[in-house]
Design a protein around this motif. Structure first.
Motif, PDB file in Angstrom:
ATOM      1  N   LYS A   3      29.721  13.479  40.901  1.00  0.00           N
ATOM      2  CA  LYS A   3      30.012  14.686  40.135  1.00  0.00           C
ATOM      3  C   LYS A   3      30.844  15.598  41.014  1.00  0.00           C
ATOM      4  O   LYS A   3      30.777  15.542  42.235  1.00  0.00           O
ATOM      5  CB  LYS A   3      28.742  15.364  39.623  1.00  0.00           C
ATOM      6  CG  LYS A   3      27.773  15.850  40.659  1.00  0.00           C
ATOM      7  CD  LYS A   3      26.565  16.450  39.971  1.00  0.00           C
ATOM      8  CE  LYS A   3      25.642  17.119  40.954  1.00  0.00           C
ATOM      9  NZ  LYS A   3      24.523  17.779  40.276  1.00  0.00           N
ATOM     10  N   PHE A   5      32.682  19.529  41.744  1.00  0.00           N
ATOM     11  CA  PHE A   5      32.773  20.973  41.562  1.00  0.00           C
ATOM     12  C   PHE A   5      34.098  21.389  42.164  1.00  0.00           C
ATOM     13  O   PHE A   5      34.418  21.046  43.295  1.00  0.00           O
ATOM     14  CB  PHE A   5      31.638  21.712  42.281  1.00  0.00           C
ATOM     15  CG  PHE A   5      31.718  23.199  42.105  1.00  0.00           C
ATOM     16  CD1 PHE A   5      30.954  23.833  41.152  1.00  0.00           C
ATOM     17  CD2 PHE A   5      32.565  23.972  42.892  1.00  0.00           C
ATOM     18  CE1 PHE A   5      31.035  25.203  40.974  1.00  0.00           C
ATOM     19  CE2 PHE A   5      32.657  25.343  42.725  1.00  0.00           C
ATOM     20  CZ  PHE A   5      31.884  25.955  41.762  1.00  0.00           C
ATOM     21  N   GLN A  34      32.234  20.673  37.232  1.00  0.00           N
ATOM     22  CA  GLN A  34      32.240  22.090  36.889  1.00  0.00           C
ATOM     23  C   GLN A  34      33.493  22.693  37.501  1.00  0.00           C
ATOM     24  O   GLN A  34      33.798  22.455  38.669  1.00  0.00           O
ATOM     25  CB  GLN A  34      31.006  22.802  37.437  1.00  0.00           C
ATOM     26  CG  GLN A  34      30.985  24.280  37.102  1.00  0.00           C
ATOM     27  CD  GLN A  34      29.713  24.949  37.581  1.00  0.00           C
ATOM     28  OE1 GLN A  34      28.655  24.344  37.602  1.00  0.00           O
ATOM     29  NE2 GLN A  34      29.837  26.187  38.009  1.00  0.00           N
ATOM     30  N   ASP A  53      28.351  28.935  45.012  1.00  0.00           N
ATOM     31  CA  ASP A  53      28.356  28.217  43.739  1.00  0.00           C
ATOM     32  C   ASP A  53      28.446  26.711  43.956  1.00  0.00           C
ATOM     33  O   ASP A  53      27.816  25.932  43.234  1.00  0.00           O
ATOM     34  CB  ASP A  53      29.505  28.693  42.860  1.00  0.00           C
ATOM     35  CG  ASP A  53      29.382  30.164  42.502  1.00  0.00           C
ATOM     36  OD1 ASP A  53      28.239  30.655  42.346  1.00  0.00           O
ATOM     37  OD2 ASP A  53      30.421  30.825  42.371  1.00  0.00           O
ATOM     38  N   PHE A  57      25.570  24.015  42.763  1.00  0.00           N
ATOM     39  CA  PHE A  57      25.928  22.902  41.881  1.00  0.00           C
ATOM     40  C   PHE A  57      25.338  21.589  42.391  1.00  0.00           C
ATOM     41  O   PHE A  57      24.899  20.747  41.621  1.00  0.00           O
ATOM     42  CB  PHE A  57      27.449  22.800  41.775  1.00  0.00           C
ATOM     43  CG  PHE A  57      27.930  21.650  40.937  1.00  0.00           C
ATOM     44  CD1 PHE A  57      27.882  21.705  39.550  1.00  0.00           C
ATOM     45  CD2 PHE A  57      28.456  20.514  41.535  1.00  0.00           C
ATOM     46  CE1 PHE A  57      28.330  20.651  38.778  1.00  0.00           C
ATOM     47  CE2 PHE A  57      28.916  19.457  40.769  1.00  0.00           C
ATOM     48  CZ  PHE A  57      28.854  19.527  39.384  1.00  0.00           C
TER      49      PHE A  57
END
Length: 68
Positions: A3, A5, A34, A53, A57
């Motif tokens: 994943k 970010f 994201q 952030d 995440f």
């Protein structure tokens, strides 16, 4: 699956490439990601603010006070 970010400043010269990446991820992959934008440019001041952030995440418990 990995994943991702990523974030970008609204005044960053790389903003266009970031928007292309989100379009690619949306249309061509099923990867979790994201993407956020906020005012700023491609510099350490922006990255230091965004790091909280990023860490959140990926599951780290961090507060803005911890990393300011």
């Amino acid at each position: 699956k990995p994943k991702f970010f990523f974030c970008c400043g609204l005044e960053d010269g790389l903003r266009g490439q970031n928007l292309q990446m989100t379009e690619f991820l949306d249309k061509e992959t099923h990867l979790e990601y994201q993407y956020t934008e906020s005012h700023g440019i491609h510099n350490w001041y922006y990255w230091n603010k965004a790091l909280v952030d990023v860490l959140a995440f990926f599951g780290f418990e961090v507060t803005r006070d911890t990393y300011n």
